[in-house]
Motif scaffolding. Sequence first.
Motif, PDB file in Angstrom:
ATOM      1  N   GLY A   1      -2.577  -8.567  -2.150  1.00 25.16           N
ATOM      2  CA  GLY A   1      -1.535  -7.555  -2.299  1.00 25.16           C
ATOM      3  C   GLY A   1      -1.852  -6.301  -1.493  1.00 25.16           C
ATOM      4  O   GLY A   1      -2.333  -6.377  -0.362  1.00 25.16           O
ATOM      5  N   GLU A   2      -1.640  -5.159  -2.115  1.00 28.14           N
ATOM      6  CA  GLU A   2      -1.740  -3.904  -1.387  1.00 28.14           C
ATOM      7  C   GLU A   2      -3.169  -3.550  -0.989  1.00 28.14           C
ATOM      8  O   GLU A   2      -3.384  -2.632  -0.189  1.00 28.14           O
ATOM      9  CB  GLU A   2      -1.108  -2.788  -2.205  1.00 28.14           C
ATOM     10  CG  GLU A   2       0.226  -3.266  -2.756  1.00 28.14           C
ATOM     11  CD  GLU A   2       1.203  -2.167  -3.055  1.00 28.14           C
ATOM     12  OE1 GLU A   2       0.788  -1.003  -3.089  1.00 28.14           O
ATOM     13  OE2 GLU A   2       2.395  -2.496  -3.238  1.00 28.14           O
TER      14      GLU A   2
ATOM     15  N   LEU B   1      -4.668  -5.130   0.954  1.00 30.83           N
ATOM     16  CA  LEU B   1      -4.669  -5.427   2.386  1.00 30.83           C
ATOM     17  C   LEU B   1      -4.435  -4.191   3.245  1.00 30.83           C
ATOM     18  O   LEU B   1      -4.632  -4.222   4.452  1.00 30.83           O
ATOM     19  CB  LEU B   1      -3.601  -6.476   2.709  1.00 30.83           C
ATOM     20  CG  LEU B   1      -3.878  -7.892   2.187  1.00 30.83           C
ATOM     21  CD1 LEU B   1      -2.687  -8.786   2.444  1.00 30.83           C
ATOM     22  CD2 LEU B   1      -5.126  -8.457   2.867  1.00 30.83           C
ATOM     23  N   LEU B   2      -3.972  -3.114   2.627  1.00 29.02           N
ATOM     24  CA  LEU B   2      -3.678  -1.912   3.409  1.00 29.02           C
ATOM     25  C   LEU B   2      -4.903  -1.025   3.573  1.00 29.02           C
ATOM     26  O   LEU B   2      -4.899  -0.087   4.357  1.00 29.02           O
ATOM     27  CB  LEU B   2      -2.569  -1.114   2.728  1.00 29.02           C
ATOM     28  CG  LEU B   2      -1.296  -1.908   2.415  1.00 29.02           C
ATOM     29  CD1 LEU B   2      -0.331  -1.047   1.626  1.00 29.02           C
ATOM     30  CD2 LEU B   2      -0.653  -2.391   3.699  1.00 29.02           C
ATOM     31  N   GLN B   3      -5.947  -1.307   2.808  1.00 29.28           N
ATOM     32  CA  GLN B   3      -7.115  -0.428   2.829  1.00 29.28           C
ATOM     33  C   GLN B   3      -7.860  -0.529   4.165  1.00 29.28           C
ATOM     34  O   GLN B   3      -7.847  -1.551   4.829  1.00 29.28           O
ATOM     35  CB  GLN B   3      -8.080  -0.783   1.691  1.00 29.28           C
ATOM     36  CG  GLN B   3      -7.489  -0.561   0.318  1.00 29.28           C
ATOM     37  CD  GLN B   3      -6.822   0.798   0.165  1.00 29.28           C
ATOM     38  OE1 GLN B   3      -7.397   1.811   0.517  1.00 29.28           O
ATOM     39  NE2 GLN B   3      -5.581   0.808  -0.304  1.00 29.28           N
ATOM     40  N   ARG B   4      -8.527   0.527   4.470  1.00 29.67           N
ATOM     41  CA  ARG B   4      -9.372   0.620   5.640  1.00 29.67           C
ATOM     42  C   ARG B   4     -10.490  -0.404   5.547  1.00 29.67           C
ATOM     43  O   ARG B   4     -11.089  -0.594   4.499  1.00 29.67           O
ATOM     44  CB  ARG B   4      -9.955   2.029   5.637  1.00 29.67           C
ATOM     45  CG  ARG B   4     -10.545   2.491   6.899  1.00 29.67           C
ATOM     46  CD  ARG B   4     -10.955   3.952   6.733  1.00 29.67           C
ATOM     47  NE  ARG B   4     -11.845   4.320   7.811  1.00 29.67           N
ATOM     48  CZ  ARG B   4     -13.116   3.958   7.858  1.00 29.67           C
ATOM     49  NH1 ARG B   4     -13.637   3.266   6.893  1.00 29.67           N
ATOM     50  NH2 ARG B   4     -13.864   4.304   8.892  1.00 29.67           N
ATOM     51  N   VAL B   5     -10.779  -1.082   6.658  1.00 31.82           N
ATOM     52  CA  VAL B   5     -11.861  -2.066   6.682  1.00 31.82           C
ATOM     53  C   VAL B   5     -13.084  -1.412   7.342  1.00 31.82           C
ATOM     54  O   VAL B   5     -12.951  -0.783   8.381  1.00 31.82           O
ATOM     55  CB  VAL B   5     -11.441  -3.304   7.507  1.00 31.82           C
ATOM     56  CG1 VAL B   5     -12.464  -4.425   7.332  1.00 31.82           C
ATOM     57  CG2 VAL B   5     -10.063  -3.777   7.095  1.00 31.82           C
TER      58      VAL B   5
ATOM     59  N   LEU C   1      -7.306  -6.793   8.290  1.00 33.71           N
ATOM     60  CA  LEU C   1      -7.909  -7.356   7.082  1.00 33.71           C
ATOM     61  C   LEU C   1      -7.259  -8.688   6.715  1.00 33.71           C
ATOM     62  O   LEU C   1      -7.917  -9.610   6.231  1.00 33.71           O
ATOM     63  CB  LEU C   1      -7.753  -6.353   5.929  1.00 33.71           C
ATOM     64  CG  LEU C   1      -8.450  -6.709   4.624  1.00 33.71           C
ATOM     65  CD1 LEU C   1      -9.922  -7.000   4.852  1.00 33.71           C
ATOM     66  CD2 LEU C   1      -8.295  -5.582   3.613  1.00 33.71           C
ATOM     67  N   PHE C   2      -5.972  -8.776   6.948  1.00 38.64           N
ATOM     68  CA  PHE C   2      -5.223  -9.971   6.610  1.00 38.64           C
ATOM     69  C   PHE C   2      -5.829 -11.214   7.262  1.00 38.64           C
ATOM     70  O   PHE C   2      -6.082 -12.232   6.603  1.00 38.64           O
ATOM     71  CB  PHE C   2      -3.790  -9.748   7.086  1.00 38.64           C
ATOM     72  CG  PHE C   2      -2.853 -10.794   6.626  1.00 38.64           C
ATOM     73  CD1 PHE C   2      -2.649 -11.005   5.282  1.00 38.64           C
ATOM     74  CD2 PHE C   2      -2.178 -11.580   7.546  1.00 38.64           C
ATOM     75  CE1 PHE C   2      -1.780 -11.989   4.849  1.00 38.64           C
ATOM     76  CE2 PHE C   2      -1.306 -12.555   7.125  1.00 38.64           C
ATOM     77  CZ  PHE C   2      -1.104 -12.763   5.770  1.00 38.64           C
TER      78      PHE C   2
ATOM     79  N   PHE D   1       5.353  -2.747   0.854  1.00 41.59           N
ATOM     80  CA  PHE D   1       4.571  -3.972   0.911  1.00 41.59           C
ATOM     81  C   PHE D   1       5.433  -5.219   0.745  1.00 41.59           C
ATOM     82  O   PHE D   1       5.202  -6.233   1.391  1.00 41.59           O
ATOM     83  CB  PHE D   1       3.461  -3.948  -0.150  1.00 41.59           C
ATOM     84  CG  PHE D   1       2.478  -5.051   0.032  1.00 41.59           C
ATOM     85  CD1 PHE D   1       1.528  -4.981   1.048  1.00 41.59           C
ATOM     86  CD2 PHE D   1       2.523  -6.186  -0.763  1.00 41.59           C
ATOM     87  CE1 PHE D   1       0.635  -6.014   1.249  1.00 41.59           C
ATOM     88  CE2 PHE D   1       1.639  -7.227  -0.562  1.00 41.59           C
ATOM     89  CZ  PHE D   1       0.689  -7.139   0.447  1.00 41.59           C
TER      90      PHE D   1
ATOM     91  N   ALA E   1      -0.577   1.646   7.799  1.00 39.57           N
ATOM     92  CA  ALA E   1      -1.693   1.512   6.865  1.00 39.57           C
ATOM     93  C   ALA E   1      -2.975   1.511   7.663  1.00 39.57           C
ATOM     94  O   ALA E   1      -3.019   1.010   8.783  1.00 39.57           O
ATOM     95  CB  ALA E   1      -1.558   0.226   6.066  1.00 39.57           C
TER      96      ALA E   1
ATOM     97  N   SER F   1      -5.549  -0.228   7.508  1.00 39.17           N
ATOM     98  CA  SER F   1      -6.130  -1.531   7.847  1.00 39.17           C
ATOM     99  C   SER F   1      -5.456  -2.152   9.056  1.00 39.17           C
ATOM    100  O   SER F   1      -5.900  -3.153   9.580  1.00 39.17           O
ATOM    101  CB  SER F   1      -6.020  -2.483   6.667  1.00 39.17           C
ATOM    102  OG  SER F   1      -4.677  -2.872   6.494  1.00 39.17           O
TER     103      SER F   1
END
Lengths: 449, 449
Positions: free
Chosen positions: A129-130, A132-136, A334-335, B114, B303, B305
Amino acid sequence: MLSYDLDEKNKYYSLYEHIRDDILSGKLKSGFRLPSKRAMAENASVSVITVQNAYDQLLAEGYIYSKERSGYFVEEVNADFYGKRELPEIVREKKAEYKIDFVKGNTLTELFPFSVWSRLMRSVLSDCGEHLLQRVPCDGDAELKRAVASYLYRARAIDVDPRYIVIGAGAEYLYGIIVQLLGRDKLYAVENPGYGKIRSTYILNGAEVVGVGVTDAGINCGEVEKSGATVVHFSPSHQFPTGAVAPVSERLRLIKWARENDGYIVEDDYDSEFRLVGKPLQCAYNLCPDRVIYMNTFSKSLAPSMRMGYMVLPHGLYERYLKLFESSACAVPLFEQKTLAKMLDGGFFERHISRLKNRYKAVRQAVYEKVKLLPYPTEVLDTGSGLHLLIRFPTAKNDEEVKERAKKIGINLKCVSDYLLSPAPVLDKCAIINYSGVTEKQISSIEIN
Amino acid sequence: MLSYDLDEKNKYYSLYEHIRDDILSGKLKSGFRLPSKRAMAENASVSVITVQNAYDQLLAEGYIYSKERSGYFVEEVNADFYGKRELPEIVREKKAEYKIDFVKGNTLTELFPFSVWSRLMRSVLSDCGEHLLQRVPCDGDAELKRAVASYLYRARAIDVDPRYIVIGAGAEYLYGIIVQLLGRDKLYAVENPGYGKIRSTYILNGAEVVGVGVTDAGINCGEVEKSGATVVHFSPSHQFPTGAVAPVSERLRLIKWARENDGYIVEDDYDSEFRLVGKPLQCAYNLCPDRVIYMNTFSKSLAPSMRMGYMVLPHGLYERYLKLFESSACAVPLFEQKTLAKMLDGGFFERHISRLKNRYKAVRQAVYEKVKLLPYPTEVLDTGSGLHLLIRFPTAKNDEEVKERAKKIGINLKCVSDYLLSPAPVLDKCAIINYSGVTEKQISSIEIN
């Protein structure tokens, strides 16, 4: 009085554009006082608000200035070069079409388990879910790093601490990171003959590069020692294009050299998954994880559109890496990282590789059978590693003749000498049969007159 | 006679490993003759085939050699350094936790659409199918390039030929490409104060960098002219951290300088979407598409990511770009490119931006209201562009005191002087309120004693 034909749909912007262009082209000179808002509104048949908006935009961008109680004036702008430009045509080279291409290194995508891949993608979408938006982190998602380490252990018997793995957007991207890590004050040795891309990427990244000869035991260690280089980029398990495999004695000699010269070895394991005869060869990284940077990519084994590679750094370099890049984010979405982690952990990747290997064994077999039918004497040079082999035509006049003969029957190929980066003694009359993008059927269809 | 305890699950590999390690550790010396396959099989209670496999692997890797009719012998390998290594701990800095962080530039992800994004992803998966596996040209997918051009026209009034757009894996990645394109023999001017990341990325890519002062009209053109630089990286629509907006006269002066010195201007339009007051400002690219490289990223607006950015190159540079990179593949996965294209074409991106802008307007308003309650004299410096403003505390002792006061109530912030790359006159006692990752509620919850 200024008079403009305004675009009915967007009067404010149209008015702004007209005045702006008149200022840029010099029609409205510096110091010129614009009509009052009310006068301009009447003249252009728009509302005062519309004029106000246009003037505000010109003001914000610095085309005009306002003086209290006296109005708006044109700023001093110097744009004598301003004008419309004509865009020239861009000429992109058209490539010749061949029936069979032994030059392009693209893997067959028809065997890619697309339905598995898209199922995993869907499940990543709903599971993560969300998140996936976080910084990697700069070195990649921890889950993928762990999955790669575990895969390396299963497939290559490499015992690697997952923390030392760095995920990057493909091999070329990682070469760039290596130059940034090791510095531009070093000389980088690459294999000659070898992939021009490796050399050119190092050079584009500002490194100085020297080509080092290749023997049937891989890169020439004696030449490396004399070259003055302190970084060596090599593919000990399957050199391109010669196919040479470096025996352990040569690998150890190079490691010894690196240890004594504060040097580093980049082990490019680009097609080790595809050893078609016997088991994969032990990698050089295992022999000395302090001096070897192990590198591989999924672009070849998965699909060309997936720019994902990784490297395993020696401890000291990993620390330097973190210092330089900790504030950056990883360039791979990230995805894709999560999907690949699932693919590795679920065993789908290894199943895919094994399917590919079976296919390539058949293609290789077909090549061998076709070679038997050739009306000229041939020597096949093949170590069973990777996805290419060499055919030598000892009676051909020269390399050009070998390629001409192939071209006549619709085959694109290159010779070993085409991969020389600088003049060096090299196998002549030797065609490279890179069958990674070729089917059995295509091979069988070759008509030999 | 050699005797090993073999791993029952993988006898061949276990035997191979034992012999290999004995050779590497020097227990088996060069020239030593291995037991015959039959003798080894009996001794280790395995089949002759198992021994054959182990010997074949040792042979392939160069640990042993065979002599016809006499057997297998240990090769000469020199591995006096060989041994197990202890991996040291990696220390990653732990960041302090704050209630409110005005330093991190991460956009709020909670407003990210999302469900739209994942719906578009699913439709890309089924629409494009295996086409997603194909290699993407170096400059990106044509569909996304067209969608970006059309978005730029709608949102920024930039009339750009989509061919000149280059898609890359984020801003830092593109800075690297710029250095590779323009060369390392040039001096690069960056804004001082400015983002340290921009300078450090240029330096990591081997470029020489000079910091140039910033006035309230943006980068100081006079200093640029005297600096000896031929490339300038600036953000004319919203300088970070000063917030300065460069008026058109300054932009034109810089363009004139670039034209006369064969120079280039990198226009980093990093947060132009977020002009919260009035319309977006015209970009410098529009004034001179031959000398300006326009650059922006979606990492901030979509985002963190998603590492996707783009630049628009002048014609001559685009041709040089193709020459250098045509044989490379784009570092951004096709899947993300197709999804973003749909997001732009469907108007979802602009709807998202407009939602974000409304949210940020409210946050900005909350900041203003909170500032009114501060018990010290303050000056708010805000041009209405982008997602940060400055608050000056003229009666504070110094910058340290400003930050200390904030820290006491759980707020992380930096001052303008923290972004100085080299000493220069700069606004003092000036806190940067970067509210891009902060909510209205967080602002309201600040307790002012």
